[in-house]
Design a protein around this motif. Sequence first.
Motif, PDB file in Angstrom:
ATOM      1  N   THR A 116      51.399  44.226  54.620  1.00 22.80           N
ATOM      2  CA  THR A 116      52.415  43.047  54.228  1.00 22.80           C
ATOM      3  C   THR A 116      53.122  42.837  55.775  1.00 22.80           C
ATOM      4  O   THR A 116      53.715  41.897  55.956  1.00 22.80           O
ATOM      5  N   ASN A 117      52.633  43.618  56.640  1.00 17.94           N
ATOM      6  CA  ASN A 117      53.161  43.595  58.113  1.00 17.94           C
ATOM      7  C   ASN A 117      52.145  43.618  59.206  1.00 17.94           C
ATOM      8  O   ASN A 117      52.710  43.660  60.477  1.00 17.94           O
ATOM      9  N   LEU A 118      51.017  43.891  59.135  1.00 19.61           N
ATOM     10  CA  LEU A 118      49.857  44.113  60.110  1.00 19.61           C
ATOM     11  C   LEU A 118      49.939  45.320  60.773  1.00 19.61           C
ATOM     12  O   LEU A 118      49.384  45.688  61.780  1.00 19.61           O
ATOM     13  N   ASN A 119      51.057  46.049  60.340  1.00 26.08           N
ATOM     14  CA  ASN A 119      51.220  47.308  60.980  1.00 26.08           C
ATOM     15  C   ASN A 119      50.545  48.484  60.092  1.00 26.08           C
ATOM     16  O   ASN A 119      50.115  49.524  60.549  1.00 26.08           O
ATOM     17  N   THR A 120      50.988  48.446  58.973  1.00 24.60           N
ATOM     18  CA  THR A 120      50.710  49.578  57.941  1.00 24.60           C
ATOM     19  C   THR A 120      49.824  49.152  57.020  1.00 24.60           C
ATOM     20  O   THR A 120      49.956  48.083  56.349  1.00 24.60           O
ATOM     21  N   TRP A 121      48.602  49.582  56.741  1.00 25.35           N
ATOM     22  CA  TRP A 121      47.483  49.112  55.766  1.00 25.35           C
ATOM     23  C   TRP A 121      47.266  50.419  54.676  1.00 25.35           C
ATOM     24  O   TRP A 121      47.544  51.411  54.997  1.00 25.35           O
ATOM     25  N   GLN A 122      47.215  49.610  53.334  1.00 26.98           N
ATOM     26  CA  GLN A 122      46.971  50.609  52.070  1.00 26.98           C
ATOM     27  C   GLN A 122      45.710  50.078  51.422  1.00 26.98           C
ATOM     28  O   GLN A 122      45.173  48.949  51.686  1.00 26.98           O
ATOM     29  N   GLU A 123      44.947  50.962  50.952  1.00 33.07           N
ATOM     30  CA  GLU A 123      43.927  50.641  49.991  1.00 33.07           C
ATOM     31  C   GLU A 123      44.163  49.989  48.902  1.00 33.07           C
ATOM     32  O   GLU A 123      45.222  50.393  48.143  1.00 33.07           O
ATOM     33  N   LEU A 124      43.589  48.799  48.506  1.00 32.83           N
ATOM     34  CA  LEU A 124      43.804  48.107  47.271  1.00 32.83           C
ATOM     35  C   LEU A 124      43.384  49.263  46.055  1.00 32.83           C
ATOM     36  O   LEU A 124      42.281  49.530  46.437  1.00 32.83           O
ATOM     37  N   PRO A 125      43.903  49.507  45.173  1.00 33.81           N
ATOM     38  CA  PRO A 125      43.507  50.175  43.972  1.00 33.81           C
ATOM     39  C   PRO A 125      42.227  49.624  43.389  1.00 33.81           C
ATOM     40  O   PRO A 125      41.993  48.527  43.346  1.00 33.81           O
ATOM     41  N   ASN A 126      41.181  50.580  43.249  1.00 36.48           N
ATOM     42  CA  ASN A 126      40.001  50.275  42.416  1.00 36.48           C
ATOM     43  C   ASN A 126      39.065  49.470  43.533  1.00 36.48           C
ATOM     44  O   ASN A 126      38.162  48.559  42.744  1.00 36.48           O
ATOM     45  N   SER A 127      39.439  49.081  44.838  1.00 37.16           N
ATOM     46  CA  SER A 127      38.492  48.355  45.657  1.00 37.16           C
ATOM     47  C   SER A 127      37.337  48.934  46.141  1.00 37.16           C
ATOM     48  O   SER A 127      36.828  48.266  46.949  1.00 37.16           O
ATOM     49  N   THR A 128      37.312  50.217  46.400  1.00 43.05           N
ATOM     50  CA  THR A 128      35.846  50.841  46.882  1.00 43.05           C
ATOM     51  C   THR A 128      34.895  50.614  45.847  1.00 43.05           C
ATOM     52  O   THR A 128      34.641  50.986  44.795  1.00 43.05           O
ATOM     53  N   ARG A 129      33.745  50.383  46.634  1.00 38.21           N
ATOM     54  CA  ARG A 129      32.427  50.169  45.920  1.00 38.21           C
ATOM     55  C   ARG A 129      31.279  50.081  46.800  1.00 38.21           C
ATOM     56  O   ARG A 129      31.416  49.734  47.923  1.00 38.21           O
ATOM     57  N   THR A 130      29.913  50.039  46.268  1.00 43.93           N
ATOM     58  CA  THR A 130      28.762  50.424  47.242  1.00 43.93           C
ATOM     59  C   THR A 130      28.189  49.216  46.834  1.00 43.93           C
ATOM     60  O   THR A 130      27.687  48.665  45.783  1.00 43.93           O
ATOM     61  N   GLY A 131      27.523  48.553  47.838  1.00 44.93           N
ATOM     62  CA  GLY A 131      26.534  47.358  47.843  1.00 44.93           C
ATOM     63  C   GLY A 131      25.362  47.397  47.383  1.00 44.93           C
ATOM     64  O   GLY A 131      25.134  48.656  47.353  1.00 44.93           O
ATOM     65  N   SER A 132      24.976  46.400  46.775  1.00 47.23           N
ATOM     66  CA  SER A 132      23.313  46.518  46.373  1.00 47.23           C
ATOM     67  C   SER A 132      22.562  45.210  47.057  1.00 47.23           C
ATOM     68  O   SER A 132      21.675  45.006  46.213  1.00 47.23           O
ATOM     69  N   GLY A 133      22.955  44.688  48.051  1.00 50.36           N
ATOM     70  CA  GLY A 133      22.227  43.671  48.683  1.00 50.36           C
ATOM     71  C   GLY A 133      22.815  42.465  48.055  1.00 50.36           C
ATOM     72  O   GLY A 133      21.982  41.514  48.404  1.00 50.36           O
ATOM     73  N   SER A 134      23.771  42.340  47.405  1.00 47.38           N
ATOM     74  CA  SER A 134      24.227  40.947  46.770  1.00 47.38           C
ATOM     75  C   SER A 134      25.591  40.649  47.104  1.00 47.38           C
ATOM     76  O   SER A 134      26.427  41.563  47.803  1.00 47.38           O
ATOM     77  N   THR A 135      26.037  39.565  46.882  1.00 45.69           N
ATOM     78  CA  THR A 135      27.746  39.356  47.001  1.00 45.69           C
ATOM     79  C   THR A 135      28.745  40.214  46.262  1.00 45.69           C
ATOM     80  O   THR A 135      28.232  40.382  44.863  1.00 45.69           O
ATOM     81  N   LEU A 136      29.495  40.869  46.716  1.00 50.62           N
ATOM     82  CA  LEU A 136      30.757  41.600  46.095  1.00 50.62           C
ATOM     83  C   LEU A 136      31.789  41.007  46.120  1.00 50.62           C
ATOM     84  O   LEU A 136      32.102  40.078  47.016  1.00 50.62           O
ATOM     85  N   THR A 137      32.525  40.872  44.969  1.00 52.98           N
ATOM     86  CA  THR A 137      34.109  40.334  44.888  1.00 52.98           C
ATOM     87  C   THR A 137      34.970  41.193  44.319  1.00 52.98           C
ATOM     88  O   THR A 137      34.749  42.231  43.397  1.00 52.98           O
ATOM     89  N   HIS A 138      36.157  41.083  44.923  1.00 54.83           N
ATOM     90  CA  HIS A 138      37.356  41.908  44.450  1.00 54.83           C
ATOM     91  C   HIS A 138      38.519  40.893  44.303  1.00 54.83           C
ATOM     92  O   HIS A 138      38.838  40.097  45.213  1.00 54.83           O
ATOM     93  N   THR A 139      39.237  41.066  43.168  1.00 52.98           N
ATOM     94  CA  THR A 139      40.464  40.246  43.040  1.00 52.98           C
ATOM     95  C   THR A 139      41.651  41.022  42.845  1.00 52.98           C
ATOM     96  O   THR A 139      41.629  42.144  42.279  1.00 52.98           O
ATOM     97  N   ASP A 140      42.595  40.725  43.620  1.00 54.89           N
ATOM     98  CA  ASP A 140      43.871  41.470  43.721  1.00 54.89           C
ATOM     99  C   ASP A 140      44.732  40.519  42.877  1.00 54.89           C
ATOM    100  O   ASP A 140      45.163  39.328  43.124  1.00 54.89           O
ATOM    101  N   THR A 141      45.185  41.048  41.822  1.00 56.49           N
ATOM    102  CA  THR A 141      46.076  40.415  40.767  1.00 56.49           C
ATOM    103  C   THR A 141      47.592  40.958  41.002  1.00 56.49           C
ATOM    104  O   THR A 141      48.544  40.572  40.318  1.00 56.49           O
ATOM    105  N   ASP A 142      47.989  41.744  41.963  1.00 58.19           N
ATOM    106  CA  ASP A 142      49.287  42.160  42.458  1.00 58.19           C
ATOM    107  C   ASP A 142      49.891  41.441  43.379  1.00 58.19           C
ATOM    108  O   ASP A 142      50.411  42.033  44.475  1.00 58.19           O
ATOM    109  N   ILE A 143      49.790  40.051  43.223  1.00 62.05           N
ATOM    110  CA  ILE A 143      50.324  39.324  44.341  1.00 62.05           C
ATOM    111  C   ILE A 143      51.735  38.817  44.059  1.00 62.05           C
ATOM    112  O   ILE A 143      52.456  38.250  45.009  1.00 62.05           O
ATOM    113  N   THR A 144      52.280  38.753  42.805  1.00 61.27           N
ATOM    114  CA  THR A 144      53.443  38.493  42.513  1.00 61.27           C
ATOM    115  C   THR A 144      54.671  39.296  43.293  1.00 61.27           C
ATOM    116  O   THR A 144      55.747  38.945  43.626  1.00 61.27           O
ATOM    117  N   ASN A 145      54.233  40.631  43.436  1.00 63.24           N
ATOM    118  CA  ASN A 145      55.155  41.747  43.916  1.00 63.24           C
ATOM    119  C   ASN A 145      55.128  41.509  45.482  1.00 63.24           C
ATOM    120  O   ASN A 145      56.156  42.115  46.118  1.00 63.24           O
TER     121      ASN A 145
END
Length: 157
Positions: A116-145
């Motif tokens: 939220t400030n470009l200084n401190t970074w946090q991992e989005l929950p459940n965002s770690t995944r391994t590729g299989s040669g195709s497009t990966l998508t992740h949706t962050d639904t916690d944008i209201t907070n």
Amino acid sequence: LVATTAGTVVVRALQDGDATYQSALPVEHSITITEEQSPYEVWARSVFGPDTATQGGPDHDFDGDGQSNHQEWRAKTDPRDANSRFQIASTDQTPEAFTIRWQAQDGVTYRILYSTNLNTWQELPNSTRTGSGSTLTHTDTDITNHPRKFYKIEIVE
């Protein structure tokens, strides 16, 4: 045998005879021990040939795409092709969510970080995944907070 340095090791075997065993001809075998190469060095030599010092160094950007050869090795992209690079393909935002898409290479593990400030970074929950040669998508639904977020995708070793 355990090698402690590079060089040639000569192994000689002798078997004298006695009342129980017959003698055998001496056997000699040479083993050449080479310096161990890192996985990056093995990859660079396979991509750039023997001239890795001028073309395949880890900090070089052979194709001029803004990503070093080492970054391209980690991302499994082609360091000889400026169009082959790791990048976000697209993003979409709605009032409820923010979606991020990228081309994922087979076997490469990614995670999404946010700040939220470009200084401190946090991992989005459940965002770690391994590729299989195709497009990966992740949706962050916690944008209201946190209505103002910056995102980056990181390759996990």
